[in-house]
Structures are given as structure tokens and as C-alpha cells.
Write a protein that holds these residues in place. Sequence first.
Motif, PDB file in Angstrom:
ATOM      1  N   PRO A  86      12.286   9.562  -7.520  1.00  0.00           N
ATOM      2  CA  PRO A  86      13.435   8.763  -7.036  1.00  0.00           C
ATOM      3  C   PRO A  86      13.185   8.143  -5.659  1.00  0.00           C
ATOM      4  CG  PRO A  86      14.105  10.962  -7.755  1.00  0.00           C
ATOM      5  CD  PRO A  86      12.621  10.966  -7.724  1.00  0.00           C
ATOM      6  N   GLY A  87      12.170   8.625  -4.953  1.00  0.00           N
ATOM      7  CA  GLY A  87      11.952   8.111  -3.604  1.00  0.00           C
ATOM      8  C   GLY A  87      11.357   6.714  -3.573  1.00  0.00           C
ATOM      9  N   TYR A  88      10.641   6.304  -4.641  1.00  0.00           N
ATOM     10  CA  TYR A  88       9.850   5.069  -4.551  1.00  0.00           C
ATOM     11  C   TYR A  88      10.646   3.795  -4.326  1.00  0.00           C
ATOM     12  CZ  TYR A  88       5.757   7.802  -5.621  1.00  0.00           C
ATOM     13  OH  TYR A  88       4.747   8.713  -5.537  1.00  0.00           O
ATOM     14  N   PRO A  89      11.736   3.567  -5.145  1.00  0.00           N
ATOM     15  CA  PRO A  89      12.473   2.313  -4.902  1.00  0.00           C
ATOM     16  C   PRO A  89      13.004   2.252  -3.472  1.00  0.00           C
ATOM     17  CG  PRO A  89      13.279   3.442  -6.882  1.00  0.00           C
ATOM     18  CD  PRO A  89      12.299   4.363  -6.231  1.00  0.00           C
ATOM     19  N   VAL A  90      13.459   3.394  -2.956  1.00  0.00           N
ATOM     20  CA  VAL A  90      14.028   3.393  -1.607  1.00  0.00           C
ATOM     21  C   VAL A  90      12.928   3.205  -0.568  1.00  0.00           C
ATOM     22  CG1 VAL A  90      15.480   4.638   0.015  1.00  0.00           C
ATOM     23  CG2 VAL A  90      15.822   4.920  -2.428  1.00  0.00           C
ATOM     24  N   LEU A  91      11.752   3.797  -0.839  1.00  0.00           N
ATOM     25  CA  LEU A  91      10.646   3.606   0.098  1.00  0.00           C
ATOM     26  C   LEU A  91      10.310   2.115   0.222  1.00  0.00           C
ATOM     27  CD1 LEU A  91       8.346   4.841   1.862  1.00  0.00           C
ATOM     28  CD2 LEU A  91       6.910   4.738  -0.176  1.00  0.00           C
ATOM     29  N   ILE A  92      10.202   1.452  -0.937  1.00  0.00           N
ATOM     30  CA  ILE A  92       9.864   0.023  -0.910  1.00  0.00           C
ATOM     31  C   ILE A  92      11.001  -0.772  -0.273  1.00  0.00           C
ATOM     32  CG2 ILE A  92       9.354  -1.975  -2.359  1.00  0.00           C
ATOM     33  CD1 ILE A  92       8.005  -0.017  -4.307  1.00  0.00           C
ATOM     34  N   GLY A  93      12.254  -0.413  -0.643  1.00  0.00           N
ATOM     35  CA  GLY A  93      13.392  -1.115  -0.064  1.00  0.00           C
ATOM     36  C   GLY A  93      13.449  -0.951   1.442  1.00  0.00           C
ATOM     37  N   SER A  94      13.243   0.275   1.915  1.00  0.00           N
ATOM     38  CA  SER A  94      13.319   0.500   3.362  1.00  0.00           C
ATOM     39  C   SER A  94      12.177  -0.230   4.067  1.00  0.00           C
ATOM     40  CB  SER A  94      13.264   2.008   3.665  1.00  0.00           C
ATOM     41  OG  SER A  94      12.006   2.547   3.317  1.00  0.00           O
ATOM     42  N   THR A 143       0.816  -1.220   0.000  1.00  0.00           N
ATOM     43  CA  THR A 143       0.000   0.000   0.000  1.00  0.00           C
ATOM     44  C   THR A 143       0.850   1.271   0.000  1.00  0.00           C
ATOM     45  OG1 THR A 143      -1.250  -1.300   1.612  1.00  0.00           O
ATOM     46  CG2 THR A 143      -2.177   0.809   0.973  1.00  0.00           C
ATOM     47  N   ALA A 144       2.039   1.202   0.605  1.00  0.00           N
ATOM     48  CA  ALA A 144       2.826   2.421   0.826  1.00  0.00           C
ATOM     49  C   ALA A 144       3.086   3.238  -0.448  1.00  0.00           C
ATOM     50  CB  ALA A 144       4.134   2.067   1.529  1.00  0.00           C
ATOM     51  N   PRO A 145       3.497   2.591  -1.572  1.00  0.00           N
ATOM     52  CA  PRO A 145       3.771   3.412  -2.770  1.00  0.00           C
ATOM     53  C   PRO A 145       2.530   4.165  -3.254  1.00  0.00           C
ATOM     54  CG  PRO A 145       4.609   1.176  -3.046  1.00  0.00           C
ATOM     55  CD  PRO A 145       3.791   1.171  -1.791  1.00  0.00           C
ATOM     56  N   VAL A 146       1.376   3.547  -3.137  1.00  0.00           N
ATOM     57  CA  VAL A 146       0.140   4.210  -3.567  1.00  0.00           C
ATOM     58  C   VAL A 146      -0.098   5.462  -2.727  1.00  0.00           C
ATOM     59  CG1 VAL A 146      -2.327   3.907  -3.933  1.00  0.00           C
ATOM     60  CG2 VAL A 146      -0.778   1.953  -4.183  1.00  0.00           C
ATOM     61  N   LEU A 147       0.078   5.309  -1.431  1.00  0.00           N
ATOM     62  CA  LEU A 147      -0.139   6.443  -0.542  1.00  0.00           C
ATOM     63  C   LEU A 147       0.931   7.513  -0.753  1.00  0.00           C
ATOM     64  CD1 LEU A 147      -1.259   4.573   2.679  1.00  0.00           C
ATOM     65  CD2 LEU A 147      -2.645   5.833   1.046  1.00  0.00           C
ATOM     66  N   ALA A 148       2.166   7.059  -1.062  1.00  0.00           N
ATOM     67  CA  ALA A 148       3.238   8.032  -1.347  1.00  0.00           C
ATOM     68  C   ALA A 148       2.870   8.856  -2.570  1.00  0.00           C
ATOM     69  CB  ALA A 148       4.557   7.291  -1.550  1.00  0.00           C
ATOM     70  N   ALA A 149       2.271   8.207  -3.573  1.00  0.00           N
ATOM     71  CA  ALA A 149       1.833   8.937  -4.772  1.00  0.00           C
ATOM     72  C   ALA A 149       0.769   9.956  -4.400  1.00  0.00           C
ATOM     73  CB  ALA A 149       1.298   7.949  -5.810  1.00  0.00           C
ATOM     74  N   LEU A 150      -0.134   9.552  -3.529  1.00  0.00           N
ATOM     75  CA  LEU A 150      -1.175  10.453  -3.044  1.00  0.00           C
ATOM     76  C   LEU A 150      -0.556  11.687  -2.396  1.00  0.00           C
ATOM     77  CD1 LEU A 150      -4.403  10.184  -2.518  1.00  0.00           C
ATOM     78  CD2 LEU A 150      -3.685   9.782  -0.182  1.00  0.00           C
ATOM     79  N   MET A 151       0.608  11.473  -1.744  1.00  0.00           N
ATOM     80  CA  MET A 151       1.286  12.566  -1.056  1.00  0.00           C
ATOM     81  C   MET A 151       2.265  13.288  -1.995  1.00  0.00           C
ATOM     82  SD  MET A 151       0.263  12.765   2.129  1.00  0.00           S
ATOM     83  CE  MET A 151       1.549  13.621   3.016  1.00  0.00           C
ATOM     84  N   ASN A 152       2.195  12.952  -3.295  1.00  0.00           N
ATOM     85  CA  ASN A 152       3.034  13.642  -4.274  1.00  0.00           C
ATOM     86  C   ASN A 152       4.529  13.447  -4.021  1.00  0.00           C
ATOM     87  OD1 ASN A 152       3.478  15.261  -6.519  1.00  0.00           O
ATOM     88  ND2 ASN A 152       3.641  17.132  -5.277  1.00  0.00           N
ATOM     89  N   MET A 153       4.920  12.249  -3.641  1.00  0.00           N
ATOM     90  CA  MET A 153       6.345  11.999  -3.400  1.00  0.00           C
ATOM     91  C   MET A 153       7.092  11.967  -4.732  1.00  0.00           C
ATOM     92  SD  MET A 153       8.053   9.143  -0.934  1.00  0.00           S
ATOM     93  CE  MET A 153       8.419   7.818  -2.033  1.00  0.00           C
TER      94      MET A 153
END
Lengths: 219, 222
Positions: free
Chosen positions: B126-134, B113-123
Motif C-alpha cells: 500500500p505504500g507505493y502509490p503514496v510514495l510516488i504521489g508524495s 527510481t524510488a519505487p525500485v529502491l522501495a522494493a529493495l527495502m521490502n516496503m
Amino acid sequence: MPNRFSGHSLTCFRGERFVFEALEFHVESGEALVLTGPNGSGKSSLIRIMAGLLAAVDGRLEWNGDPVAATPEDHSARLHYVGYQDAIKPVMTVRENLAFWAGLRGGVGKVPEALETVGLGAIADMPAQFLSSGQRRRLSLARIVASVAELWLLDEPTVGLDRHAVGILEGLVERHRAGGGMAVLATHQPIALGGTERGLDISGFAARRQIFDDVEARR
Amino acid sequence: MIRIMRHLVARDLRLALRQGSDAAMVIAFFVITVTLFPLGVGPEPNVLARIAAGVVWVTALLATMLSLDRLFQADYDDGSTDLLVLAPIPLELAVLAKVVAHWMLTGLPLIVTAPVLAALMNMPGPGYPVLIGSMLLATPTLSLIGSVGAALALGARRGGILISLLVLPLYIPVLIFAVGGVDAAISGLTPRPHLLLLGAILAAALPLAPWAAAAALRHSLR
């Protein structure tokens, strides 16, 4: 050679008071020991101490003369404990509940047979939330049938059981003893074990002291 | 030993699915809470992008915590813990099996779910791969550390609140390095040290947390 399970000078301290002290017991292969005593005399605590779930503040348990505390895994592998709680998950079926606990001890194959033995075969696929209290008790007892263990520790096994089920339990204990097993039962209700069982009234070990009189006892 | 652990994991998963699932609740909480931020902070894209990683991660921590009080409580209440202690498997490994099941039921859905919500927050991209990795590295740590708190709070009244007090401070390093990694990636730096530190925390928690939780469980039976 028969095995021998014994406890020496056991003292139990629960809820800021001494429950019993200097308690001695022993039970050998083929024997049954029936614990009696009024409410609060420590029958359940003693059974939990025997199972290693509770620590006695003083005294020791021995298996053939060797301290149980040195090899706790060996001890829990050779015993079945049935407490006052049933460990039954209401959302799983009767069969699944038993299969889980039996599976931990490699007894999945004997699940149908165990359910038949305690008279739950017909409702094996019913969710356990619809069981009556007596049926829940029967399901707990099915656990000790489904896998082999030498020492049975049964805390109030007859509560909620009808006369027929008590008869089944008596038969199970008898068969277990005939096969060289040993059983310890805490019960208020009379249970017929062929008259060869030994009784232990633990109110005879009721603690006289109310507080620790020395630091040693605290260990 | 592995067979028994798989047996335990399968049972916890089955129970969770039958009970109509804490997992759905955790995700619902995660989604709703994150969507509150654009409403509260205002829909300014730059502001949202700036706080995106932090909001997603803080909310993920809180969502994980919500699910912790059920981890051992149900087994404790119905006497299953007694039988688990007596089972022919070290209690530490039984705890680890329960943590694995907990992670599959909360950690995995959070990661999805996190990447979807990150998109909602306009992230920024470059942040996405690291968000998923972390998340992959750190959500197991959250379940592990949480198991210690959940075991310690057994038998306490209002255990849920006690768990938050015990566990949230221990989540702080995870939060700092996870958010730091995402922010580093967004600003063009390497997230590597942050991810390595998250890995190190996981490597330390993996043996230590089950050991501590098992000790607390044994104590709760006394």
C-alpha cells in the motif's frame, strides 16, 4: 530628438574603500564615450553601475532626465553589456552559445550574420571550448550585433583581439553611432573611433575620503 | 515570457546532457546509498520494511542536495548571471526556469527510481502509490527551496557544505509529511492530510522561493 544618458554625483564604494566619488558623465545618441584611467580606478565598476548590475552608494543615473532606477526593466532592455567575462559555455557550439543569448532578445534570425561579421562564421559548429581567448572575445561581441540595443556598454572590448578584429569593432561602433546608438567603452588600448569620441579620465574623480563621513552617504 | 522561459529550460537541459550529466550522478548516489542500508542494518525483512519510507526519502533529500551547488555556480563563474539579470524577463522567472530544469534533471529521475529502491527495502504494497504521489508533490519543493540555498551560497568558499547547512533544516517538514503519508498508507490510514500538507508547502514555495533566490542572486553580483 536624441536620447541622453547621464550620471550625476556617482560614488562607488567597493571592497571597503571608495573607488570614485562625485563622478559626472553624459552621452547622447550618436556619441561614444571612452573611459580611461589606471587599473583599479573603477572603469569596470562604473560600467556595471551604468548597466544597473552594481548600485552606486550615492548619485543617480538618468535617461532623458528621468531616473533610471524608477524603470530598471526598461533600462536593461535598451542596453548591451559586454563584461570582462564571456558567458560562454564550453560544451555548446559557437552558434548555440550565440543563439541562446540572441534568443533571449529575439535575435535568433541574425545569428549567422552576426557570426560572419565578427569572423567566426567558418567555425560556427565548433564547440566553444576550443576557442582562443581572442575568438571568445569576438563571440561576446557577436552578441551585440545579433540584437538591437541603443546603449552599448563595453568593458575592455579589445582585450585579446588582433588588429583586424579591433578594426571590426571600430566599424561596429561607428555603424551603431551612425544609426543613432550610443556607446560607452572602457579601454586601455587606443581605439580609433573617427576622432569624434569623447574621453573621460575617471582618475580625476578618485575618492579622497577613505571612510564614510556621514550616515547619508551610506544610503 | 513563456517563450523565454522555455528557451532557458531548453538551454539548461542541453548543457546538462552535454556535460555527461549531474542526473546520472544523483541517481547513482541515490541507489548506492539506499543499498548500503540492508548491508548496515542487516537483511531482516521486517526491519527493512519498517524503515523503507524513511530511508528512501532521506536519501532522496541528500541526493537532491548534492546537485544544488551547480545550479547557479556555473553561470555565476562565467558571467552568465550578469546577462540573465539584464535579460528581458524578471529574474524571478529566470530562476523558476532554472528550477524547472533542475527538477527535470534530478526530481524526475528520483521519482522513477524510488519505487525500485522501495522494493529493495521490502516496503509493503500500500505504500507505493503514496510514495510516488508524495515524490511528485515534494520533489519540486526540494528544487525550489534548494535554489534559495544555492543562490545564497554563491561566492562563498566551500559553498556545497554551506548549502547543506542552509537547506537541510528547511527540508525537515517535507521529510516529515512525506514519510508520514507513506507510513499512514501502510498502516491502513488515509495519507490524504499528509499529501495535502505537502501540496500546501509546494504552493507556498512556488512563489516565495524564486523571489528569495532572485534577491540572493542580485546580491551576489554586488
